[in-house]
Design a protein around this motif. Sequence first.
Motif, PDB file in Angstrom:
ATOM      1  N   ARG A  19      91.867  18.253 -32.808  1.00 13.27           N
ATOM      2  CA  ARG A  19      90.955  17.107 -32.040  1.00 13.27           C
ATOM      3  C   ARG A  19      89.419  17.154 -32.618  1.00 13.27           C
ATOM      4  NH1 ARG A  19      90.522  17.064 -26.218  1.00 13.27           N
ATOM      5  NH2 ARG A  19      89.722  14.813 -26.668  1.00 13.27           N
ATOM      6  N   ILE A  20      89.189  16.038 -32.969  1.00  8.50           N
ATOM      7  CA  ILE A  20      87.810  15.911 -33.341  1.00  8.50           C
ATOM      8  C   ILE A  20      86.954  14.710 -32.900  1.00  8.50           C
ATOM      9  CG2 ILE A  20      86.386  15.370 -35.343  1.00  8.50           C
ATOM     10  CD1 ILE A  20      88.681  16.518 -37.415  1.00  8.50           C
ATOM     11  N   GLU A  21      85.673  14.899 -32.449  1.00  9.03           N
ATOM     12  CA  GLU A  21      85.047  13.802 -31.853  1.00  9.03           C
ATOM     13  C   GLU A  21      83.889  13.672 -32.942  1.00  9.03           C
ATOM     14  OE1 GLU A  21      83.928  14.499 -27.972  1.00  9.03           O
ATOM     15  OE2 GLU A  21      86.032  14.170 -27.242  1.00  9.03           O
ATOM     16  N   TRP A  22      83.246  12.383 -32.755  1.00 11.32           N
ATOM     17  CA  TRP A  22      82.002  12.134 -33.682  1.00 11.32           C
ATOM     18  C   TRP A  22      80.860  11.808 -32.878  1.00 11.32           C
ATOM     19  CZ3 TRP A  22      83.078  12.476 -38.570  1.00 11.32           C
ATOM     20  CH2 TRP A  22      84.469  12.613 -39.163  1.00 11.32           C
ATOM     21  N   HIS A  23      79.953  12.518 -33.250  1.00 16.99           N
ATOM     22  CA  HIS A  23      78.705  12.805 -32.655  1.00 16.99           C
ATOM     23  C   HIS A  23      77.614  11.977 -33.198  1.00 16.99           C
ATOM     24  CE1 HIS A  23      75.200  14.211 -30.424  1.00 16.99           C
ATOM     25  NE2 HIS A  23      74.603  14.808 -31.392  1.00 16.99           N
ATOM     26  N   HIS A  24      76.817  11.261 -32.746  1.00 20.10           N
ATOM     27  CA  HIS A  24      75.557  10.558 -33.450  1.00 20.10           C
ATOM     28  C   HIS A  24      74.365  11.627 -33.162  1.00 20.10           C
ATOM     29  CE1 HIS A  24      77.923   6.958 -32.740  1.00 20.10           C
ATOM     30  NE2 HIS A  24      77.264   6.398 -33.909  1.00 20.10           N
ATOM     31  N   PRO A  25      73.981  12.168 -34.115  1.00 19.21           N
ATOM     32  CA  PRO A  25      72.566  12.783 -34.144  1.00 19.21           C
ATOM     33  C   PRO A  25      71.652  12.246 -33.493  1.00 19.21           C
ATOM     34  CG  PRO A  25      73.844  13.440 -36.254  1.00 19.21           C
ATOM     35  CD  PRO A  25      74.332  12.415 -35.669  1.00 19.21           C
ATOM     36  N   VAL A  26      71.235  11.194 -33.833  1.00 17.68           N
ATOM     37  CA  VAL A  26      70.122  10.263 -33.265  1.00 17.68           C
ATOM     38  C   VAL A  26      71.243   9.221 -32.459  1.00 17.68           C
ATOM     39  CG1 VAL A  26      68.517   8.409 -33.515  1.00 17.68           C
ATOM     40  CG2 VAL A  26      68.483  10.398 -35.052  1.00 17.68           C
ATOM     41  N   PRO A  27      71.321   9.537 -31.082  1.00 17.00           N
ATOM     42  CA  PRO A  27      72.310   8.633 -30.238  1.00 17.00           C
ATOM     43  C   PRO A  27      72.039   6.887 -30.697  1.00 17.00           C
ATOM     44  CG  PRO A  27      70.972   9.968 -28.907  1.00 17.00           C
ATOM     45  CD  PRO A  27      70.460  10.073 -30.219  1.00 17.00           C
ATOM     46  N   LYS A  28      73.237   6.433 -30.585  1.00 20.00           N
ATOM     47  CA  LYS A  28      73.272   4.963 -30.916  1.00 20.00           C
ATOM     48  C   LYS A  28      72.282   3.989 -30.282  1.00 20.00           C
ATOM     49  CE  LYS A  28      77.140   3.056 -30.889  1.00 20.00           C
ATOM     50  NZ  LYS A  28      78.692   2.354 -30.771  1.00 20.00           N
ATOM     51  N   SER A  29      72.051   4.670 -28.936  1.00 19.36           N
ATOM     52  CA  SER A  29      71.251   3.841 -27.991  1.00 19.36           C
ATOM     53  C   SER A  29      69.661   3.742 -28.596  1.00 19.36           C
ATOM     54  CB  SER A  29      71.184   4.229 -26.391  1.00 19.36           C
ATOM     55  OG  SER A  29      70.585   5.553 -26.454  1.00 19.36           O
ATOM     56  N   ARG A  30      69.511   4.779 -29.341  1.00 22.00           N
ATOM     57  CA  ARG A  30      68.170   5.087 -29.995  1.00 22.00           C
ATOM     58  C   ARG A  30      68.230   4.591 -31.596  1.00 22.00           C
ATOM     59  NH1 ARG A  30      65.000   5.935 -25.368  1.00 22.00           N
ATOM     60  NH2 ARG A  30      66.291   6.966 -24.165  1.00 22.00           N
ATOM     61  N   GLY A  31      69.149   3.892 -31.843  1.00 18.77           N
ATOM     62  CA  GLY A  31      69.134   3.389 -33.358  1.00 18.77           C
ATOM     63  C   GLY A  31      69.835   4.315 -34.268  1.00 18.77           C
ATOM     64  N   ASN A  52      69.918  11.416 -24.098  1.00 14.79           N
ATOM     65  CA  ASN A  52      69.579  10.787 -25.353  1.00 14.79           C
ATOM     66  C   ASN A  52      68.212  10.737 -25.836  1.00 14.79           C
ATOM     67  OD1 ASN A  52      72.600  10.160 -25.408  1.00 14.79           O
ATOM     68  ND2 ASN A  52      72.585   8.191 -24.723  1.00 14.79           N
ATOM     69  N   ALA A  53      67.465  10.506 -24.977  1.00 13.46           N
ATOM     70  CA  ALA A  53      65.893  10.585 -25.449  1.00 13.46           C
ATOM     71  C   ALA A  53      65.693  11.900 -26.042  1.00 13.46           C
ATOM     72  CB  ALA A  53      65.167  10.202 -23.914  1.00 13.46           C
ATOM     73  N   GLN A  54      66.111  13.060 -25.156  1.00 13.26           N
ATOM     74  CA  GLN A  54      65.596  14.421 -25.780  1.00 13.26           C
ATOM     75  C   GLN A  54      66.154  14.497 -27.200  1.00 13.26           C
ATOM     76  OE1 GLN A  54      67.275  16.202 -22.120  1.00 13.26           O
ATOM     77  NE2 GLN A  54      65.290  17.311 -21.973  1.00 13.26           N
ATOM     78  N   LEU A  55      67.669  14.246 -27.294  1.00 13.62           N
ATOM     79  CA  LEU A  55      68.247  14.281 -28.606  1.00 13.62           C
ATOM     80  C   LEU A  55      67.596  13.408 -29.842  1.00 13.62           C
ATOM     81  CD1 LEU A  55      71.914  13.830 -27.431  1.00 13.62           C
ATOM     82  CD2 LEU A  55      70.735  15.938 -28.360  1.00 13.62           C
ATOM     83  N   ALA A  56      67.119  12.111 -29.421  1.00 17.39           N
ATOM     84  CA  ALA A  56      66.369  11.470 -30.368  1.00 17.39           C
ATOM     85  C   ALA A  56      64.955  11.943 -30.920  1.00 17.39           C
ATOM     86  CB  ALA A  56      66.378   9.940 -30.032  1.00 17.39           C
ATOM     87  N   ARG A  57      64.210  12.575 -29.653  1.00 15.75           N
ATOM     88  CA  ARG A  57      62.961  13.012 -30.016  1.00 15.75           C
ATOM     89  C   ARG A  57      63.031  14.327 -30.546  1.00 15.75           C
ATOM     90  NH1 ARG A  57      61.442  12.830 -24.706  1.00 15.75           N
ATOM     91  NH2 ARG A  57      62.043  14.901 -24.473  1.00 15.75           N
ATOM     92  N   ASP A  58      63.829  15.313 -30.148  1.00 12.12           N
ATOM     93  CA  ASP A  58      63.715  16.429 -30.537  1.00 12.12           C
ATOM     94  C   ASP A  58      64.773  17.443 -31.053  1.00 12.12           C
ATOM     95  OD1 ASP A  58      61.149  16.783 -28.983  1.00 12.12           O
ATOM     96  OD2 ASP A  58      62.302  16.893 -27.051  1.00 12.12           O
TER      97      ASP A  58
END
Length: 96
Positions: A19-31, A52-58
């Motif tokens: 099983r593999i999932e796909w992660h957006h390092p910069v969330p889709k909601s943040r572009g 998501n804000a923390q992931l995108a920012r830091d």
Amino acid sequence: MPGEAQQPCWLCGRPLGARIEWHHPVPKSRGGRETVAVHPLCHRTIHATFTNAQLARDFAGPADLRAAPAIATFLRWIEGKPADFHMPTRGAPRRR
């Protein structure tokens, strides 16, 4: 494709399992548009730990994410477990 070397998990570096999932390092909601392959448990841990804000920012890069204390603890714990190891993810419910 048979015989093709499988990439490791973007977060923990262990071989990926069935099983593999796909992660957006910069969330889709943040572009974010790029996706990276991760274990389901690694993916759930990322999103249970940070907004998501923390992931995108830091934490858009794997080195920054791995250095975060909660993720570093998780990585020490998951190291050596089989690729398809899974268990419920604990974390406080939160808004995204």
